[in-house]
Every structure is written in structure tokens, then in C-alpha cells.
Write a protein that holds these residues in place. Sequence first.
Motif, PDB file in Angstrom:
ATOM      1  N   ILE A  99     -35.753  40.719  40.387  1.00 39.41           N
ATOM      2  CA  ILE A  99     -35.867  40.614  41.845  1.00 39.41           C
ATOM      3  C   ILE A  99     -34.511  40.200  42.417  1.00 39.41           C
ATOM      4  CG2 ILE A  99     -36.936  39.332  43.735  1.00 39.41           C
ATOM      5  CD1 ILE A  99     -39.433  39.039  41.974  1.00 39.41           C
ATOM      6  N   ASP A 100     -34.021  40.947  43.366  1.00 39.72           N
ATOM      7  CA  ASP A 100     -32.708  40.659  43.941  1.00 39.72           C
ATOM      8  C   ASP A 100     -32.829  39.578  45.017  1.00 39.72           C
ATOM      9  OD1 ASP A 100     -30.120  40.614  44.763  1.00 39.72           O
ATOM     10  OD2 ASP A 100     -30.145  42.579  45.742  1.00 39.72           O
ATOM     11  N   LEU A 101     -32.309  38.387  44.711  1.00 41.97           N
ATOM     12  CA  LEU A 101     -32.305  37.285  45.669  1.00 41.97           C
ATOM     13  C   LEU A 101     -30.996  37.227  46.449  1.00 41.97           C
ATOM     14  CD1 LEU A 101     -33.870  34.477  43.426  1.00 41.97           C
ATOM     15  CD2 LEU A 101     -35.032  35.939  45.093  1.00 41.97           C
ATOM     16  N   GLY A 102     -30.083  38.149  46.115  1.00 42.13           N
ATOM     17  CA  GLY A 102     -28.764  38.149  46.732  1.00 42.13           C
ATOM     18  C   GLY A 102     -27.714  37.761  45.718  1.00 42.13           C
ATOM     19  N   GLY A 103     -27.545  38.602  44.711  1.00 42.07           N
ATOM     20  CA  GLY A 103     -26.575  38.300  43.668  1.00 42.07           C
ATOM     21  C   GLY A 103     -27.209  37.840  42.381  1.00 42.07           C
ATOM     22  N   GLY A 104     -28.451  38.201  42.155  1.00 42.40           N
ATOM     23  CA  GLY A 104     -29.135  37.809  40.930  1.00 42.40           C
ATOM     24  C   GLY A 104     -30.580  37.486  41.197  1.00 42.40           C
ATOM     25  N   GLY A 105     -31.383  37.467  40.128  1.00 44.92           N
ATOM     26  CA  GLY A 105     -32.801  37.180  40.252  1.00 44.92           C
ATOM     27  C   GLY A 105     -33.114  35.723  39.998  1.00 44.92           C
ATOM     28  N   PHE A 106     -34.388  35.445  39.746  1.00 45.25           N
ATOM     29  CA  PHE A 106     -34.825  34.091  39.436  1.00 45.25           C
ATOM     30  C   PHE A 106     -34.343  33.710  38.036  1.00 45.25           C
ATOM     31  CE2 PHE A 106     -37.856  35.324  42.685  1.00 45.25           C
ATOM     32  CZ  PHE A 106     -38.097  34.155  43.383  1.00 45.25           C
ATOM     33  N   PRO A 107     -33.519  32.670  37.897  1.00 47.09           N
ATOM     34  CA  PRO A 107     -33.085  32.273  36.558  1.00 47.09           C
ATOM     35  C   PRO A 107     -34.153  31.437  35.852  1.00 47.09           C
ATOM     36  CG  PRO A 107     -32.087  30.832  38.177  1.00 47.09           C
ATOM     37  CD  PRO A 107     -32.884  31.856  38.944  1.00 47.09           C
ATOM     38  N   THR A 108     -34.117  31.446  34.550  1.00 51.80           N
ATOM     39  CA  THR A 108     -34.957  30.506  33.803  1.00 51.80           C
ATOM     40  C   THR A 108     -34.254  29.157  33.775  1.00 51.80           C
ATOM     41  OG1 THR A 108     -33.951  30.918  31.630  1.00 51.80           O
ATOM     42  CG2 THR A 108     -35.735  32.407  32.330  1.00 51.80           C
ATOM     43  N   LEU A 109     -35.017  28.116  33.483  1.00 51.37           N
ATOM     44  CA  LEU A 109     -34.419  26.785  33.389  1.00 51.37           C
ATOM     45  C   LEU A 109     -33.426  26.712  32.235  1.00 51.37           C
ATOM     46  CD1 LEU A 109     -34.206  23.880  34.348  1.00 51.37           C
ATOM     47  CD2 LEU A 109     -36.227  23.338  32.954  1.00 51.37           C
ATOM     48  N   VAL A 110     -33.748  27.363  31.130  1.00 49.37           N
ATOM     49  CA  VAL A 110     -32.816  27.385  29.989  1.00 49.37           C
ATOM     50  C   VAL A 110     -31.496  28.018  30.390  1.00 49.37           C
ATOM     51  CG1 VAL A 110     -32.374  28.411  27.729  1.00 49.37           C
ATOM     52  CG2 VAL A 110     -34.551  27.303  28.171  1.00 49.37           C
ATOM     53  N   GLU A 111     -31.553  29.129  31.116  1.00 54.54           N
ATOM     54  CA  GLU A 111     -30.322  29.791  31.558  1.00 54.54           C
ATOM     55  C   GLU A 111     -29.477  28.856  32.422  1.00 54.54           C
ATOM     56  OE1 GLU A 111     -31.806  34.464  31.730  1.00 54.54           O
ATOM     57  OE2 GLU A 111     -32.043  33.158  33.486  1.00 54.54           O
ATOM     58  N   ALA A 112     -30.117  28.137  33.327  1.00 56.37           N
ATOM     59  CA  ALA A 112     -29.386  27.231  34.206  1.00 56.37           C
ATOM     60  C   ALA A 112     -28.756  26.089  33.421  1.00 56.37           C
ATOM     61  CB  ALA A 112     -30.316  26.682  35.282  1.00 56.37           C
ATOM     62  N   LEU A 113     -29.512  25.500  32.515  1.00 53.08           N
ATOM     63  CA  LEU A 113     -28.991  24.385  31.723  1.00 53.08           C
ATOM     64  C   LEU A 113     -27.856  24.838  30.809  1.00 53.08           C
ATOM     65  CD1 LEU A 113     -32.374  22.659  30.782  1.00 53.08           C
ATOM     66  CD2 LEU A 113     -30.649  21.779  32.358  1.00 53.08           C
ATOM     67  N   ASP A 114     -28.005  26.011  30.213  1.00 50.67           N
ATOM     68  CA  ASP A 114     -26.960  26.531  29.317  1.00 50.67           C
ATOM     69  C   ASP A 114     -25.704  26.934  30.080  1.00 50.67           C
ATOM     70  OD1 ASP A 114     -28.426  26.147  27.021  1.00 50.67           O
ATOM     71  OD2 ASP A 114     -29.124  28.219  26.873  1.00 50.67           O
ATOM     72  N   ALA A 115     -25.877  27.449  31.298  1.00 49.47           N
ATOM     73  CA  ALA A 115     -24.735  27.941  32.077  1.00 49.47           C
ATOM     74  C   ALA A 115     -23.856  26.812  32.595  1.00 49.47           C
ATOM     75  CB  ALA A 115     -25.220  28.802  33.238  1.00 49.47           C
ATOM     76  N   PHE A 116     -24.447  25.612  32.734  1.00 55.43           N
ATOM     77  CA  PHE A 116     -23.700  24.486  33.311  1.00 55.43           C
ATOM     78  C   PHE A 116     -23.866  23.244  32.433  1.00 55.43           C
ATOM     79  CE2 PHE A 116     -25.011  27.368  36.668  1.00 55.43           C
ATOM     80  CZ  PHE A 116     -23.785  27.689  37.247  1.00 55.43           C
ATOM     81  N   PRO A 117     -23.238  23.263  31.264  1.00 54.03           N
ATOM     82  CA  PRO A 117     -23.444  22.177  30.299  1.00 54.03           C
ATOM     83  C   PRO A 117     -22.878  20.835  30.734  1.00 54.03           C
ATOM     84  CG  PRO A 117     -21.704  23.659  29.560  1.00 54.03           C
ATOM     85  CD  PRO A 117     -22.342  24.312  30.739  1.00 54.03           C
TER      86      PRO A 117
END
Length: 214
Positions: free
Chosen positions: A82-100
Amino acid sequence: MSGYLSPGGPRVLAHRGLALDAPENTLRAFEAAARAGAAYIETDVHRSRDGVAIVSHDPTLDRVAGRPGRVGDLSTGELAAIDLGGGGFPTLVEALDAFPAIRFNIDVKEEAAADATVAAVRAAGASDRVLLTSFDERRRRRLAALLPGVATSVGSFGVVRAVLAAPLGGRAVARAVAGAVALQVPERQGPVRVVSPDSCARRTRRVSRCTSGP
């Protein structure tokens, strides 16, 4: 014990990321917050149809995605598309891994998301840099039991107890928030002004006196 609140001092939390030029609760918003110097991000999670913790404040898609549907009715892949404007809904794991290097304040919005949130925090090895909270105090206690030592913030009932206990002094406030390390208080509750410079100073002094002793 979690190192979430170490070192001490004032902390700036980016609410749902820095959602000025990026959609809220997206990796773009989190990246903007990190670039602006925020060391803490507040976010929210629901559970996808396939049991994954999804970063989203609302249970529905209409406000942020402009379409009908619910987060819990879609799979992880469908939500990511789903396009939210530059990406879809991230998973929590993706968010935590992307910003250690970022610490996350995570509001678990529904009971169905509790186990999925715990699984995501474990998978990312992020127990020491997350604070888990929920409006439901029983859910908050369950999260704390599933992740021993994780930082938690009291739910709505705990906030009410702490506010009512404030005139009685620091020990009463400490009893009201027992088992949690944080108290997140709304500026207003209906017509009642909860947070003011004076009330912050009084409560900070009282809690400090109580927690600084042996």
C-alpha cells in the motif's frame, strides 16, 4: 534492567516519527526524525492477518491510506504494497532493524498484537532500547511478563492513580506506577489540565525524592 532511560536528562521523542514531509509511522518519517537528531521515536503497532507486528496508529486504513479496510484483515505483503507516500506499512522488526541507534516507545494498540510485538522485539534483539506501553494496564503487565526486564509505561488506569496520588507525595506516586519505569501523562484529560509547569515540577521532585533513596 533495561537501559532505556540511561543516561538521564530530558528526552525528545518524535511522535510517529517526524511526520512533516513524510507520512506518519513510516520508515521515511523515522529517518527524518533521526536526521533531525531525535534519539527516541514514539510509534504504535497492530497485528496483521498473518500475525506480524505492523507499525500503524489506526486499526483502519482510511485516514492514512485513503481506502477502506483494516490492518488486521491484510497480510504483511499486502500492507507493504500500500502506497502511503514513499513506502507501505513497515513491520516493527523492519523499523527496529533499520534504526539500531534509536530507542522506541511502542504503544501496543490491541491485545492481538501483544505476542507479535514481543516476537519482533526479540527478533531484533532490541529489549534494552524499547519501552512498551498500552492504554490497557493488564496488557502492559502481560508485555512486561513476556519480556522480563523490558521498560514499560503504565496504562490509563495507572496514570489516573498517579495523578490522584501526586498530592500525597512521591511514595504514593511510586506505588501507583509500581512495576513500570515511565509515566506518560496527557496534557489534558477532558476539561482537566493535567500537565502544567507547576505540576511537572511538583511531581518530578516527589518522584525523585522517592526513587533516589536506597
